[in-house]
Design a protein around this motif. Structure first.
Motif, short mmCIF file in Angstrom:
data_model
loop_
_atom_site.label_atom_id
_atom_site.label_comp_id
_atom_site.label_asym_id
_atom_site.label_seq_id
_atom_site.Cartn_x
_atom_site.Cartn_y
_atom_site.Cartn_z
N LYS A 50 1.83 107.73 96.86
CA LYS A 50 2.56 106.76 96.11
C LYS A 50 1.39 105.83 95.87
O LYS A 50 0.42 105.36 96.84
CB LYS A 50 3.51 106.34 97.19
CG LYS A 50 4.59 107.21 97.50
CD LYS A 50 5.41 107.47 96.33
CE LYS A 50 6.72 108.33 96.94
NZ LYS A 50 7.28 108.76 95.70
N PRO A 51 1.54 104.99 94.84
CA PRO A 51 0.76 103.77 94.61
C PRO A 51 0.88 102.59 95.42
O PRO A 51 1.85 102.57 96.25
CB PRO A 51 1.19 103.38 93.18
CG PRO A 51 2.68 103.85 93.00
CD PRO A 51 2.84 105.14 93.97
N LEU A 52 -0.29 102.01 95.79
CA LEU A 52 -0.58 100.70 96.57
C LEU A 52 -1.23 99.46 95.78
O LEU A 52 -2.24 99.71 95.34
CB LEU A 52 -1.23 101.08 97.69
CG LEU A 52 -1.39 99.85 98.84
CD1 LEU A 52 -0.26 99.57 99.48
CD2 LEU A 52 -2.57 100.36 99.69
N THR A 53 -0.33 98.51 95.74
CA THR A 53 -0.88 97.53 94.82
C THR A 53 -1.90 96.58 95.64
O THR A 53 -1.70 96.40 96.68
CB THR A 53 0.40 96.59 94.37
OG1 THR A 53 1.21 97.05 93.61
CG2 THR A 53 -0.37 95.15 93.62
N LEU A 54 -3.07 96.52 94.94
CA LEU A 54 -4.05 95.65 95.51
C LEU A 54 -3.98 94.33 94.83
O LEU A 54 -4.24 94.23 93.38
CB LEU A 54 -5.61 96.42 95.22
CG LEU A 54 -5.67 97.78 95.79
CD1 LEU A 54 -7.27 98.25 95.24
CD2 LEU A 54 -5.61 97.64 97.23
N PRO A 55 -3.78 93.27 95.36
CA PRO A 55 -3.87 91.98 94.90
C PRO A 55 -5.15 91.42 94.19
O PRO A 55 -6.06 92.30 94.31
CB PRO A 55 -3.47 91.39 96.06
CG PRO A 55 -3.75 91.65 97.22
CD PRO A 55 -4.08 93.17 97.05
N GLU A 56 -5.39 90.40 93.56
CA GLU A 56 -6.22 89.54 93.15
C GLU A 56 -7.43 89.51 94.29
O GLU A 56 -6.95 89.46 95.16
CB GLU A 56 -6.24 88.32 92.40
CG GLU A 56 -5.08 88.37 91.17
CD GLU A 56 -5.84 89.12 90.11
OE1 GLU A 56 -7.05 89.30 89.95
OE2 GLU A 56 -4.91 89.70 89.39
N PRO A 57 -8.69 89.79 93.89
CA PRO A 57 -9.35 89.93 92.56
C PRO A 57 -9.19 91.23 92.16
O PRO A 57 -9.86 91.27 91.06
CB PRO A 57 -10.62 89.37 93.19
CG PRO A 57 -10.78 89.70 94.43
CD PRO A 57 -9.44 89.77 95.20
N PHE A 58 -8.57 92.08 92.72
CA PHE A 58 -8.36 93.39 92.29
C PHE A 58 -7.47 93.78 91.19
O PHE A 58 -7.71 93.92 90.00
CB PHE A 58 -8.42 94.50 93.42
CG PHE A 58 -9.23 94.60 94.39
CD1 PHE A 58 -10.63 95.29 94.31
CD2 PHE A 58 -9.22 93.74 95.48
CE1 PHE A 58 -11.57 95.09 95.31
CE2 PHE A 58 -10.21 93.42 96.68
CZ PHE A 58 -11.29 94.18 96.38
N GLY A 59 -6.15 93.23 91.32
CA GLY A 59 -5.19 93.24 90.62
C GLY A 59 -4.82 94.65 89.72
O GLY A 59 -4.52 94.49 88.76
#
Length: 192
Positions: free
Chosen positions: A174-183
């Motif tokens: 399943k996908p995992l959201t990487l927040p900023e600065p990755f985004g």
């Protein structure tokens, strides 16, 4: 003849000096974590495959250009009377514009590091607990943990004290959201 007063040498100083003098066998890595010297054997191919899949996505998809260093020694604050932790994450990411690794000592401070990554291997408890606390205490904004025993990936964020106040765990695949600065959403479909 004059006597010179000598400062007593603390147990932490002796431990740090002994650790820094270690000559580990090729491929092994030694870390000083919360007053314990930990020597880890070379990783297996699956361990390295996970790292490669993550690095490829971060380099290609991050909104901010990132530099990666595998097995970069970081000097981190420790708790109590222990010497500074000397930890080697499986991966360290920093904004490329900082050129953080250029001219860095083998054991560099973690200022400017955006995220560290670990993939569990022979000592999963150290990755799940001890290193997580070390990274949080050092103020590293994000800690990404691929747990091969639980078939999951966890992103820890918002460090305070020796803990991360936020974490999100997803099963591998399943996908995992990487927040900023990755985004971007880290795709883990190929991790299975």
């Amino acid at each position: 003849m004059t006597a010179t007063a000598h400062e007593p040498i603390s147990q932490a100083d002796v431990l740090l000096e002994g650790f820094l003098a270690l000559d580990t066998p090729e491929g092994f890595r030694a870390e000083l974590i919360e007053g314990e010297i930990v020597v880890t054997p070379p990783p297996d191919g699956d361990h390295e495959d996970y790292i490669g899949l993550i690095v490829t996505q971060v380099i290609r998809r991050s909104r901010t250009g990132m530099q990666f260093s595998g097995n970069k020694g970081l000097r981190l604050d420790s708790g109590g009377s222990c010497p500074k932790n000397h930890v080697i994450p499986d991966g360290t990411f920093a904004p490329a514009e900082l050129r953080l690794y250029r001219g860095a000592d083998p054991w560099m401070p973690c200022d400017g590091v955006a995220m560290v990554m670990e993939v569990t291997s022979t000592r999963p408890r150290a990755d799940r607990e001890t290193k997580r606390r070390c990274y949080a205490r050092a103020g590293i904004p994000l800690y990404l943990l691929v747990d091969r025993e639980t078939f999951s990936i966890t992103l820890f964020g918002d460090p305070e004290g020796d803990e991360y106040r936020e974490h999100r765990t997803r099963p591998l695949g399943k996908p995992l959201t990487l927040p900023e600065p990755f985004g971007f959403d880290l795709d883990t479909a190929d991790f299975l």
